[in-house]
Design a protein around this motif. Structure first.
Motif, PDB file in Angstrom:
ATOM      1  N   LYS A 438       0.841  -1.204   0.000  1.00  0.00           N
ATOM      2  CA  LYS A 438       0.000   0.000   0.000  1.00  0.00           C
ATOM      3  C   LYS A 438       0.877   1.256   0.000  1.00  0.00           C
ATOM      4  O   LYS A 438       0.549   2.257  -0.639  1.00  0.00           O
ATOM      5  N   LYS A 440       3.740   1.516  -1.361  1.00  0.00           N
ATOM      6  CA  LYS A 440       4.247   1.668  -2.714  1.00  0.00           C
ATOM      7  C   LYS A 440       3.178   2.304  -3.606  1.00  0.00           C
ATOM      8  O   LYS A 440       3.455   3.195  -4.412  1.00  0.00           O
ATOM      9  N   LEU A 441       1.953   1.835  -3.452  1.00  0.00           N
ATOM     10  CA  LEU A 441       0.858   2.373  -4.258  1.00  0.00           C
ATOM     11  C   LEU A 441       0.684   3.866  -4.020  1.00  0.00           C
ATOM     12  O   LEU A 441       0.418   4.639  -4.934  1.00  0.00           O
ATOM     13  N   ALA A 442       0.820   4.261  -2.756  1.00  0.00           N
ATOM     14  CA  ALA A 442       0.623   5.668  -2.412  1.00  0.00           C
ATOM     15  C   ALA A 442       1.855   6.494  -2.759  1.00  0.00           C
ATOM     16  O   ALA A 442       1.851   7.714  -2.586  1.00  0.00           O
ATOM     17  N   GLY A 443       2.898   5.831  -3.221  1.00  0.00           N
ATOM     18  CA  GLY A 443       4.094   6.568  -3.628  1.00  0.00           C
ATOM     19  C   GLY A 443       4.875   7.134  -2.468  1.00  0.00           C
ATOM     20  O   GLY A 443       5.484   8.187  -2.559  1.00  0.00           O
TER      21      GLY A 443
ATOM     22  N   ARG C  49      -1.428   7.673 -10.509  1.00  0.00           N
ATOM     23  CA  ARG C  49      -1.644   7.866  -9.088  1.00  0.00           C
ATOM     24  C   ARG C  49      -2.339   9.215  -8.979  1.00  0.00           C
ATOM     25  O   ARG C  49      -1.821  10.228  -9.457  1.00  0.00           O
ATOM     26  N   GLU C  56      -0.038  11.553 -11.343  1.00  0.00           N
ATOM     27  CA  GLU C  56       1.288  11.066 -11.684  1.00  0.00           C
ATOM     28  C   GLU C  56       1.148   9.744 -12.415  1.00  0.00           C
ATOM     29  O   GLU C  56       0.460   8.829 -11.957  1.00  0.00           O
ATOM     30  N   ILE C  58       1.887   6.144 -13.432  1.00  0.00           N
ATOM     31  CA  ILE C  58       2.635   5.066 -12.777  1.00  0.00           C
ATOM     32  C   ILE C  58       2.479   3.751 -13.531  1.00  0.00           C
ATOM     33  O   ILE C  58       2.691   2.670 -12.969  1.00  0.00           O
ATOM     34  N   GLU C  61       1.162   0.015 -12.180  1.00  0.00           N
ATOM     35  CA  GLU C  61       1.276  -0.171 -10.734  1.00  0.00           C
ATOM     36  C   GLU C  61      -0.076  -0.461 -10.065  1.00  0.00           C
ATOM     37  O   GLU C  61      -0.192  -1.357  -9.232  1.00  0.00           O
ATOM     38  N   ASN C  62      -1.109   0.282 -10.462  1.00  0.00           N
ATOM     39  CA  ASN C  62      -2.428   0.057  -9.869  1.00  0.00           C
ATOM     40  C   ASN C  62      -2.948  -1.334 -10.172  1.00  0.00           C
ATOM     41  O   ASN C  62      -3.589  -1.963  -9.336  1.00  0.00           O
ATOM     42  N   TYR C  65      -1.140  -3.805  -8.058  1.00  0.00           N
ATOM     43  CA  TYR C  65      -1.635  -3.787  -6.676  1.00  0.00           C
ATOM     44  C   TYR C  65      -2.941  -4.572  -6.560  1.00  0.00           C
ATOM     45  O   TYR C  65      -3.201  -5.206  -5.543  1.00  0.00           O
ATOM     46  N   THR C 280      -7.500   7.124  -3.273  1.00  0.00           N
ATOM     47  CA  THR C 280      -6.558   6.554  -4.224  1.00  0.00           C
ATOM     48  C   THR C 280      -7.367   6.294  -5.492  1.00  0.00           C
ATOM     49  O   THR C 280      -7.807   5.184  -5.771  1.00  0.00           O
TER      50      THR C 280
END
Lengths: 444, 297, 314
Positions: A438, A440-443, C49, C56, C58, C61-62, C65, C280
């Motif tokens: 999480k 990582k997801l939120a940066g 993101r 941003e 990414i 990545e999402n 996840y 998010t």
């Protein structure tokens, strides 16, 4: 109310729906500059303040404190909205219609508030008004800023300790170690003939009111995060120690018995709280419980003590968990200067803090207020003042996903209590992984 | 043990038709079975409402006990609910949301259904496909970008993001209206055109009067949909208690205003009552309307 | 008359197309603004993101996840549970009550009204009521079960009983489906039954070989729409968990849906939480696309049912 239905404006706004929707924030509202504070704030204006208090006596105490402000700043009218939770605050700021001031009971979101700029940086005003932040104890300063950014002020602090029902304690002294706590919990528990719990010595379930991992952690000195923000829960043996201790006690009660008992208990913030009712002998709770017991008008003989600590870490005894109510100015506030006046008054004026503290029985957050002779102290409250100023006392480190992380951990502990976790190490490793993914997801 | 072999009944080889008496007995049994089952089901369906009403009239302490019948009838609970929470304000918001949304929906959807059912043009099937797709799309799928639109328009915190889109048609209503209008023979509208009516006058003079039951049903559904809606107001208006609807208010009632079940149930009853009253006034429209939604595919 | 029935000349048809366009234009604008644009934007955001403040890129990545997010998997599992258990239960129960209504000689109208009534109760009100009625300490349901000697569960407080509890709530509000089925059952021509009865067909055989085929389109339609609603299942689960957890919901802390445990967490709730509580929004967009894919598949299934409809004209 903040925004009423105005059909014309609404329809006009539809016409104005821009094609790109990439920035939702409003740029119209003035940011806090710290300059020309006096002249701008002198015009009559109304600031809107959202706070979390919901118990009648607390709401009144807060209203009184604000009324005292009004006598000093007659041109500022304050409109209070009670019982507001963080969800609402965050959504209002993100959606672009925030109040001028928002206050939260929890420090969980401070990192998010400061990092994303959801709350305005208070430093320009603090410097302009020459407010000395050193009047705040270090632990309090630490939970009101993130990576050097100060976007909220502490209103009052909460310290957590152990409440002991004198009659149910039956002459036993307050436990100082986890072993003593477990033994005493078993000894003081009374059961019905069918094995159901009638009176619990101490309820070890994390689902019981204030028994959150963040409040329990200081008993073993559990570490939450590594320096880079990744989870340290799986790698710190202290947590395993706590969980094994807790599971042993849960199993002694029987998980189903605890659940059954817990479901029949009164609401935490009402007069039906099981500690008020003599249904639990020992309970982990915040210093505010003193005021609630007093306000409920019941005749309850009780004492308070610091939380017991791990048997092999006696040096921790006397410390505990501290956090507090925070207050700040959301991005997009309409009257930031007047809002700052009110925040400064509420968070740094000794008289105001002492009055509020006396009414709410929360710990005041400035050194002057802590030492004020007007601060009402009795032995039960003093315990919390001592916990508050103990050098080993700590708080939950700020983290952008603080809520998620705590929730992930709590959910895991619930499964652990139920006996659904076969391998504790593997389970904690998964908690670590969920937290790190999480992050990582939120940066972060 | 004595073995008594019953001789086969005389009529076993060739079953005689049941006597009128036996038939009547079997019918009676059947009648009793079916009706007692219906009564049992009726109790299950109505029971919850009865218990809600009974609890709403208890004292706080009795509501926590296991007794089912109020020891005293506390009609004051309703007054206390109104005093503790801004239920009337929420009622006003709900009425405004449901009322405006319904009117807007009718204004925008009837023309679309009319065009889809009565005009011949290329892309008609595509348009109908769009209607069904929009109808079937879970609202959550497109929630993020739409929320951003409204945030940009600074309308989050109000109910307008739920009302304004109704000016641009509602897929479900268009679908139902179109299904109904398809059943009106084309000859009627063609004849009106031959008589020199414009599309608009044809709609007003010919189509609307014939579609009255469908329009009533669709309006009712829309109104009730809004009245029930929790997701929409939660998404847009949950930050502003002054703009809450009954759904949001009721869902938060227990946490915010009262932990007592009796008051929570009193509030629940106050939310249910208007709906039931409307139902009893307009029962026929309801049942006919629901039947309309079950269109055979 | 001859003029009317002949196919329209091309020019007239084009003019009719323009007129239709005029009538449809506000709605088409709505489709673009509230359907087309958001779908495209959701795909766009899913690669970013985005927290409403900063955007941003990414990459995937999402999506990555999503495969690691335990809660999303739990949520999908719960949503599937509803599809597999709740929807069939609803359809069968509605069919059963409708069938019963056709058998009633007396008071059919009265019973129809009574059976239909609960479906009018606003969802939130119905859910709050059920949480009360099925609460373990003072709820009448458990007292009734205790009276029968059954040790009743703590429905909305027990992870293994919360979904059955929600199913009971769904069965209670079955009215609409029931009325639709009732209409379909009454539409079956009587003479078919009479003919079958003469052939000696028993009730069950009559039902299987006459009733079922005759109402199967309606049944299919209800099942598919039922599944689509199950995919959107939000309000009841959200309210039930909120009200049931009310006791432990302390001020200040954020409420994570799914109480008890994660047993009532559905995909739309998790999407809502990710998008509008955690903000998010990029990841919420991925969840939205998952939901979209599932409902699209079902919509196509439904459209096949409708194909005959779109081409024929009466």
């Amino acid at each position: 109310m903040h925004r009423r239905f105005t059909p014309l404006a609404a329809i006009a706004a539809v016409a104005a729906l821009a094609l790109s929707a990439c920035t939702a924030g409003t740029e119209s509202a003035a940011p806090l500059t710290g300059r020309q504070a006096s002249q701008k704030a002198a015009q009559p204006q109304t600031v809107e303040l959202w706070h979390g208090f919901s118990a009648d006596s607390e709401v009144k105490a807060f209203e009184d404190a604000v009324a005292a402000f009004k006598t000093k700043f007659p041109h500022i009218t304050v409109k209070l909205t009670k019982g507001v939770q963080d969800d609402q605050i965050i959504q209002a700021i993100r959606g672009g219609n925030p109040p001028d001031i928002a206050s939260s009971f929890t420090t969980d979101n401070v990192a998010q508030f400061c990092k994303t700029g959801m709350f305005q940086d208070l430093m320009p005003s603090i410097q302009a008004d020459k407010v000395d932040l050193n009047v705040l104890p270090a632990v309090v300063r630490s939970y009101t800023e993130y990576e050097g950014k100060r976007c909220v002020m502490p209103l009052l602090a909460d310290a957590y300790g152990l409440y002991l029902n004198t009659k149910l304690m039956d002459g036993n002294p307050a436990p100082k170690t986890l072993t003593e706590l477990a033994d005493l919990a078993k000894k003081l528990t009374k059961r019905k003939p069918n094995g159901d719990i009638e009176v619990a010595g101490f309820l070890p379930s994390v689902q019981y009111y204030e028994n959150t991992p963040s409040h329990l952690g200081p008993m073993v000195g559990g570490k939450w995060y590594n320096a880079d923000g990744t989870s340290a829960i799986g790698s710190d043996p202290a947590w395993k120690q706590l969980l094994k201790w807790q599971k042993e006690l849960v199993d002694w009660f029987g998980h189903d018995k605890i659940e059954k008992f817990r479901k029949g208990l009164g609401q935490e913030w009402s007069d039906d709280n099981p500690f008020h009712k003599g249904k639990v002998a020992m309970a982990l709770d915040g210093e505010w419980r003193n005021a609630m017991i007093k306000n409920s008008g019941i005749d309850l003989d009780y004492t308070t003590a610091p939380l017991p600590v791990a048997d092999d870490k006696p040096g921790l005894y006397g410390s505990g968990f501290v956090a507090g109510t925070i207050i700040g100015i959301p991005k997009g506030a309409k009257h930031p200067e007047a809002a700052w006046q009110l925040i400064r008054y509420l968070t740094t004026e000794t008289d105001g803090l002492v009055t509020l503290s006396n009414a709410l029985r929360n710990v005041p957050t400035t050194s002057a207020a802590l030492q004020s002779p007007q601060l009402a102290k009795d032995a039960n409250f003093q315990t919390f003042l001592d916990i508050f100023s103990h050098p080993k006392t700590n708080t939950l480190p700020a983290h952008i996903n603080s809520v998620f992380n705590q929730d992930t951990f709590t959910t895991f502990i619930q499964k652990w209590e139920q006996g659904k976790v076969k391998d504790l190490d593997a389970g904690l490793a998964e908690v670590d992984k969920a937290i790190n993914d999480k992050l990582k997801l939120a940066g972060g | 043990m004595s073995l008594t072999i019953t001789p086969p009944a005389q009529n076993s080889r060739r079953p005689a038709p049941p006597t009128p008496r036996g038939m009547r007995a079997r019918r009676t049994l059947h009648w009793i079975a079916v009706h007692s089952l219906a009564i049992a089901l009726a109790i299950m369906f109505v029971g919850p409402l009865v218990f809600v009403a009974l609890t709403a009239l208890m004292t706080d302490s009795q509501a926590l006990t296991s007794t089912l019948w109020p020891e005293s009838w506390n009609w004051g609970n309703f007054a206390e609910v109104l005093e503790r929470s801004p239920l009337l304000l929420w009622l006003g918001n709900t009425l405004m949301y449901a009322g405006l949304a319904t009117v807007f929906m009718l204004l925008s959807s009837i023309p679309v259904a009319y065009a889809l059912s009565k005009f011949r043009f290329r892309g008609r099937n595509l348009a109908f496909f769009l209607v069904i797709s929009a109808m079937m799309l879970p609202p959550q799928v497109v929630a993020v970008p739409i929320y951003l639109l409204w945030a940009r328009a600074e309308l989050t915190g109000t109910l307008w993001p739920l009302i304004i889109p109704m000016l641009l048609g509602d897929a479900y209503s268009i679908f139902l209206l179109r299904q109904f209008l398809m059943t009106i023979p084309r000859e009627y509208t063609e004849a009106a055109r031959v008589d020199g009516c414009s599309d608009f006058t044809t709609l007003i003079r010919v189509v609307l009067p014939m579609a009255r039951p469908a329009i009533a049903a669709v309006a009712l559904f829309q109104f009730f949909y809004c009245w029930n809606d929790y997701y929409g107001p939660l998404l847009y208006a949950s930050t502003e208690e002054a703009n809450w609807t009954l759904s949001i208010g009721l869902a938060s009632f227990r946490a915010l205003h009262s932990v007592q079940w009796n008051l929570t149930m009193a509030a629940t009853l106050l939310v249910i009552a208007p709906v039931l009253i409307v139902f009893f006034l307009a029962q026929r429209v309801f049942i006919e309307g629901v039947t309309l939604t079950g269109v055979k595919g | 008359m001859a003029v009317l029935s002949s196919p329209a000349p091309p020019s007239r048809r084009r003019r009719e197309g323009l007129r239709a366009l005029l009538w449809l234009s506000p709605w088409l604008a709505g489709i673009v603004l509230f359907f087309g644009y958001p779908l495209v934007a959701t795909v766009y955001f899913s690669f970013h993101r985005y927290d409403l403040f900063t955007l941003e890129f990414i990459g995937l990545e999402n999506y990555r996840y999503f495969f690691r997010d335990q809660r999303a998997h739990t949520a999908i599992g719960n949503t599937l549970w509803l599809v597999v258990f709740m929807v069939p239960a609803q359809v069968l129960f509605a069919l059963g009550t409708a069938q019963l209504l056709t058998k009633l000689k007396r008071g059919a109208g009265f019973f129809r009204t009574v059976f239909y009534l609960p479906s009018l109760v606003p969802l939130v009100a119905g859910t709050v009521s059920f949480v009360f009625l099925m609460n373990p300490s003072s709820g009448p349901v458990n007292q009734f079960l205790a009276f029968l000697g059954i040790d009743a569960p703590d429905w909305f407080g027990d992870p293994s009983w919360s979904k059955p509890g929600l199913t009971m709530l769904a069965l209670w509000g079955i009215g609409n489906t029931m009325v639709i089925f009732l209409a379909a059952l009454l539409d079956v021509p009587k003479h078919l039954y009479e003919a079958a009865a003469i052939d000696g067909a028993k009730a069950w055989r009559q039902f299987r070989s006459i009733t079922l085929p005759m109402i199967s389109p309606v049944l299919m339609f209800s099942a598919v729409t039922g599944v689509i609603y199950a995919l959107q299942y939000f309000t009841q689960a959200m309210v039930a968990s909120r009200v049931a957890a009310g006791v432990t919901d302390s001020p200040g802390t954020s409420f994570v849906p799914g109480y008890p445990g994660e047993s009532t967490l559905t995909l739309p709730q998790w999407l809502f939480h990710q998008g509008f509580r955690d903000f998010t929004m990029g990841y919420a967009s991925v969840l939205a696309l998952v939901l979209f894919a599932a409902s699209l598949a079902l919509t196509l299934l439904l459209l096949r049912q409708f194909r005959a409809f779109t081409d024929t004209e009466r």
